[in-house]
Write an enzyme that holds these catalytic residues in place. Structure first.
Site, PDB file in Angstrom:
ATOM      1  N   GLY A  55       7.545  -4.683  11.496  1.00  0.00           N
ATOM      2  CA  GLY A  55       7.255  -3.382  12.089  1.00  0.00           C
ATOM      3  C   GLY A  55       6.119  -2.699  11.371  1.00  0.00           C
ATOM      4  O   GLY A  55       5.709  -3.125  10.286  1.00  0.00           O
ATOM      5  N   PRO A  56       5.586  -1.648  11.980  1.00  0.00           N
ATOM      6  CA  PRO A  56       4.460  -0.934  11.366  1.00  0.00           C
ATOM      7  C   PRO A  56       4.869  -0.246  10.065  1.00  0.00           C
ATOM      8  O   PRO A  56       6.064  -0.136   9.779  1.00  0.00           O
ATOM      9  CB  PRO A  56       4.076   0.099  12.430  1.00  0.00           C
ATOM     10  CG  PRO A  56       5.200   0.143  13.388  1.00  0.00           C
ATOM     11  CD  PRO A  56       5.982  -1.099  13.274  1.00  0.00           C
ATOM     12  N   PRO A  57       3.905   0.207   9.270  1.00  0.00           N
ATOM     13  CA  PRO A  57       4.236   0.858   7.996  1.00  0.00           C
ATOM     14  C   PRO A  57       5.030   2.141   8.233  1.00  0.00           C
ATOM     15  O   PRO A  57       4.843   2.813   9.234  1.00  0.00           O
ATOM     16  CB  PRO A  57       2.864   1.202   7.399  1.00  0.00           C
ATOM     17  CG  PRO A  57       1.885   0.372   8.134  1.00  0.00           C
ATOM     18  CD  PRO A  57       2.452   0.128   9.484  1.00  0.00           C
ATOM     19  N   GLY A  58       5.911   2.456   7.277  1.00  0.00           N
ATOM     20  CA  GLY A  58       6.616   3.732   7.308  1.00  0.00           C
ATOM     21  C   GLY A  58       7.816   3.801   8.219  1.00  0.00           C
ATOM     22  O   GLY A  58       8.326   4.870   8.495  1.00  0.00           O
ATOM     23  N   GLY A 108      10.642   2.189   7.539  1.00  0.00           N
ATOM     24  CA  GLY A 108      11.850   2.049   6.722  1.00  0.00           C
ATOM     25  C   GLY A 108      12.329   0.622   6.530  1.00  0.00           C
ATOM     26  O   GLY A 108      13.522   0.377   6.388  1.00  0.00           O
ATOM     27  N   LYS A 109      11.391  -0.347   6.518  1.00  0.00           N
ATOM     28  CA  LYS A 109      11.811  -1.752   6.347  1.00  0.00           C
ATOM     29  C   LYS A 109      12.381  -1.974   4.942  1.00  0.00           C
ATOM     30  O   LYS A 109      13.451  -2.533   4.771  1.00  0.00           O
ATOM     31  CB  LYS A 109      10.627  -2.701   6.593  1.00  0.00           C
ATOM     32  CG  LYS A 109      10.039  -2.597   7.973  1.00  0.00           C
ATOM     33  CD  LYS A 109       8.954  -3.634   8.226  1.00  0.00           C
ATOM     34  CE  LYS A 109       7.713  -3.429   7.391  1.00  0.00           C
ATOM     35  NZ  LYS A 109       6.957  -2.222   7.745  1.00  0.00           N
ATOM     36  N   SER A 163      -4.931  -7.216  26.473  1.00  0.00           N
ATOM     37  CA  SER A 163      -4.168  -6.212  27.209  1.00  0.00           C
ATOM     38  C   SER A 163      -5.046  -5.164  27.879  1.00  0.00           C
ATOM     39  O   SER A 163      -4.537  -4.173  28.343  1.00  0.00           O
ATOM     40  CB  SER A 163      -3.168  -5.542  26.274  1.00  0.00           C
ATOM     41  OG  SER A 163      -3.860  -4.891  25.239  1.00  0.00           O
ATOM     42  N   LYS A 181       3.547   0.371  22.646  1.00  0.00           N
ATOM     43  CA  LYS A 181       2.544   0.988  23.521  1.00  0.00           C
ATOM     44  C   LYS A 181       3.138   2.173  24.276  1.00  0.00           C
ATOM     45  O   LYS A 181       2.504   3.216  24.439  1.00  0.00           O
ATOM     46  CB  LYS A 181       2.002  -0.061  24.500  1.00  0.00           C
ATOM     47  CG  LYS A 181       1.131  -1.113  23.824  1.00  0.00           C
ATOM     48  CD  LYS A 181       0.748  -2.192  24.789  1.00  0.00           C
ATOM     49  CE  LYS A 181      -0.127  -3.247  24.119  1.00  0.00           C
ATOM     50  NZ  LYS A 181      -0.452  -4.335  25.036  1.00  0.00           N
TER      51      LYS A 181
END
Length: 779
Positions: A356-359, A361-362, A679, A722
């Site tokens: 997942g993208p940064p921030g 909570g991974k 896309s 998206k």
């Protein structure tokens, strides 16, 4: 009497055990067996003569004829003495050899006919030479053997008869009865001397070997004793000085540590071996430090130390909900793992990959997993790791060698079953130092990792109880074989509502604590938070939001301290005063319907983005100009859209030769973000057709999808990200490929309520929804 005379004389026979008497020998015998005593008595009655023959086996009590040698010695009994214990001690003197001819029937004692074998005289000079050689050899023998006194040599040297010399010397040698008997049976003097010489040579060699061996043993003994003595002295000196710094103290300490640890057998042997090596090392040797370091590592690794899993599902769920809002799928997966663990008892650690993208909570989710399981937590970052040795360690021969990060992590955890987080697995790089991702294959393969081999540790280490969790921003950067071994859990980002909840429940209280504010000292309402989210952040995660909240707390703390206020409330209107001018415009990018401008949706590593695509048509010679930071795939999409438009020109009411008279410029602004990915095809085609036909594009519509030359709309990836981006930007309608309809179930309901999702299969449908008024003739 007459006929027996021919065969020999009659003698009582005394069988000897472990003893042999030669002619001319005088010695004492102890006689105890009945038959032997009776034979002696008979001899005393007759003429004091008795035949002494040896038994071939010592332990036979009642020897038969076969057990007694045929040749013996006729002896004269000189004295007899009865001992208190019933045995008789006799002094006998050997006279001459005799051979048993026949045993006579006699119940009480052995009686035989024996033929005497007198010594023959010899004038052979060779015999004299043999005598001298035998004497010389005997002298050597006496020097080597301590069993024969030197006086014996003097006594033997005086003997002149060769036969007697052979007999006397043989009697002094410690030989087996069989060998002595052989000399006794050799009647011919020369032969007897030669045999004796052979025996003496053999004996001398054996004695020399014995002497060498005993000297060697003695030396070793002396050395060992000396070392022991010195070591004890050293210990005593160290004790007196109150020091334990010496190598001995160090070794003792390591042995004591080894005793305390519960190590597997192989590891224990290896450690002991290394400790022994360390003990033998001279203090000055540099290798001592290397071995010491290695032993320390072996002792400090958790070979058998485990934590008990807390398999309470309700409690685990509570922990996960306490730490994180949303993230339904990852939480569900962790609870499934717990449930299976409870049923199976031993489950090979699964390898989860949080993407997942940064921030979003991974990393903190992995920490919560450890907390919910009651396990230790270790984190290592793989960002920028290029060296294989970082994973698998260096060989011990290198200076400054260390185990790899995995083994270091296990040492830090101190248990065999921690939750092990491998952060940023997509940021690994490979260069001339090897490929660390290939080294990770062994770590992350449940079939292999029970015998993970680190170059430094050398002993296989069991990683099968570890729960590995990895994190990545983008899957396409993870090498294929590595991806194969992991289970993907996607965390696409949060909706506005979720961000609001996270801000209210977690971020605001946390930042208040960190800035020393009491919970009721600072009030920020939901409206104000929402405004912060909309106008000061544009991200998938909440890291930026947290920074903005931290800024609010900082500024509030300053105000509270400088103006001496008790409490402070920040409303939506005051946000501007604290955070400055809004960074982002909330709402639709375009304020009115435009010609040749369409909003597309893109996926990036930091989440979803909205992209405005502009097309303008100017008179020229048919050039297609593409600007904005475009990747190859994007350029191809533009070419496909252009070709599609040309093929449909007549249907759309466009001059069929428009491409010859005009230059077409396609521009994608949005800063310098590299844009690539399949896309944007339908977006570019819509913008192009809008520009060529002069029809307006609805400002509320955003779209994503790839186009074929025949106008079909192909599916894309990252729909959830998206959609969230479009929702953030305030679009009301999203056009998506028909094949992506199945992905709609992943989209949060709050987004579905605000946005209309329209599946499209062909470009005609796209135009239907996107273009507002009917065409106004050719452009």
């Amino acid at each position: 009497m007459g006929p027996h005379k021919m065969k020999g004389r009659r003698f009582p026979l005394l069988p000897l055990r472990g003893l042999l008497v030669y002619p001319s020998m005088v010695l004492h015998l102890d006689v105890g067996r009945d038959k032997s005593v009776k034979a002696l008595e008979k001899a005393m009655v007759d003429d004091n003569l008795i035949l002494l023959c040896s038994q071939s086996e010592v332990n036979i009590e009642e020897p038969t004829q076969e057990d007694i040698f045929r040749i013996g010695t006729v002896a004269k009994v000189r004295q007899m003495l009865k001992l208190p214990n019933g045995t008789i001690r006799v002094l006998v003197e050997g006279m001459e050899r005799a051979e048993i001819v026949e045993y006579l029937d006699n119940e009480e004692y052995y009686e035989v006919l024996a033929k005497e074998q007198p010594e023959e005289e010899s004038d052979d000079p060779e015999v004299d030479a043999l005598m001298r050689t035998v004497l010389t050899q005997f002298e050597h023998y006496i020097n080597l053997s301590k069993k024969v006194t030197p006086e014996t040599l003097a006594a033997v040297s005086d003997i002149e008869e060769p036969g007697r010399l052979a007999d006397v010397i043989t009697s002094h040698l410690s030989l087996k009865i069989k060998d002595k008997q052989e000399i006794l049976e050799t009647i011919e003097v020369r032969m007897r001397l030669e045999k004796l010489l052979d025996i003496l040579n053999n004996e001398r060699e054996v004695l020399e070997l014995e002497r060498k061996i005993s000297q060697r043993v003695k030396k070793q003994m002396e050395k060992t004793q000396k070392e022991y003595y010195l070591r004890e002295q050293m210990k005593a000196i160290q004790k007196e000085l109150g020091e334990k710094e010496g190598r001995a103290g160090e070794v003792e300490e390591l042995r004591a540590q080894l005793e305390e640890k519960n190590l597997p057998e192989k590891v224990r042997e290896k450690t002991l071996k290394e400790i022994d090596r360390l003990e033998k090392m001279p203090a000055s040797s540099a290798e001592g430090g290397v071995i010491r370091n290695y032993v320390d590592w072996l002792l400090s690794l958790p070979w058998s130390n485990k934590t008990e899993d807390d398999l309470d599902l309700t409690k685990a769920e509570q922990v996960l909900d306490e730490d994180h809002y949303g993230l339904e799928k990852p939480k569900e997966r962790v609870l499934e793992y717990l449930a299976v663990q409870k049923l199976v008892k031993k489950l090979k650690g699964p390898i989860l990959c949080l993407v997942g993208p940064p921030g979003v909570g991974k990393t903190s989710l992995a920490r919560s997993i450890a907390r919910s399981l009651g396990r230790e937590f270790v984190r290592i970052s793989l960002g920028g790791v290029r060296d294989e040795a970082e994973i698998r360690g260096h060989r011990r021969t290198y200076v400054g060698a260390m185990p790899g990060r995995i083994i270091q992590g296990m040492k830090t955890a101190g248990t065999l079953n921690p939750v092990f987080l491998l952060d940023e697995i997509d940021k690994m790089a490979s260069d001339f130092r090897g490929d660390p991702s290939s080294a990770l294959l062994e770590v992350l393969d449940p079939e292999q990792n029970n015998t993970f081999s680190d170059h430094f540790v050398e002993v296989p280490f069991d990683l099968s109880n570890v729960m590995f969790v990895t994190t990545a921003n983008a899957v396409h950067n993870i090498p294929r074989p590595l991806l194969d071994r992991m289970e993907m859990l996607y965390i696409p980002g949060y909706t506005e509502l979720e961000k609001l909840q996270i801000g209210t429940r977690y971020l605001l209280p946390k930042q208040k604590r960190e800035h020393g504010l009491e919970p009721n000292q600072l009030q920020i309402g939901e409206e104000a938070l929402l405004r912060t989210i909309r106008e000061y952040t544009r991200e998938s995660g909440v890291r930026n939001l947290e920074q903005q909240i931290a800024a609010l707390c900082r500024k509030a703390a300053k105000k509270i301290v400088s103006e001496d206020q008790e409490t402070l409330a920040i409303g939506p209107e005051e946000i501007k005063d604290y955070l400055g001018v809004p960074k982002f415009r909330y709402g639709v990018a375009e304020l009115e319907d435009q010609i040749g401008t369409v909003t597309g949706l893109a996926w990036t590593e930091v989440g979803g983005e909205t992209l405005v695509i502009e097309v303008t048509v100017v008179p020229g010679s048919g050039k297609l100009i593409l600007t904005g930071k475009l990747g190859d795939v994007m350029k191809e999409s533009a070419q496909a859209a252009f070709s599609y438009t040309r093929s449909k020109a007549t249907e759309l009411g466009i001059d069929s030769d428009f491409h010859e008279k005009n230059d077409i410029h396609i521009h994608i602004p949005e800063g310098a973000i590299p844009k690539d990915g399949p896309s944007a095809g339908i977006t570019i085609a819509t913008a192009l057709i809008s520009a060529l036909t002069g029809r307006h594009v609805s400002k509320d519509v955003a779209m994503t999808g790839e186009i074929t030359l025949r106008g079909r709309v192909l599916p894309i990836g990252g729909l959830k990200e998206k959609s969230l981006a479009a929702h953030r930007a305030g679009y009301k309608k999203i056009l998506l490929p028909k094949d992506n309809e199945r992905d709609l179930r992943d989209i949060p309901d709050s987004v579905k309520e605000d946005v209309a999702f329209v599946p499209v299969a062909h470009m005609d449908q796209v135009l239907e929804h996107a273009l507002v008024e009917q065409q106004s003739g050719p452009h």
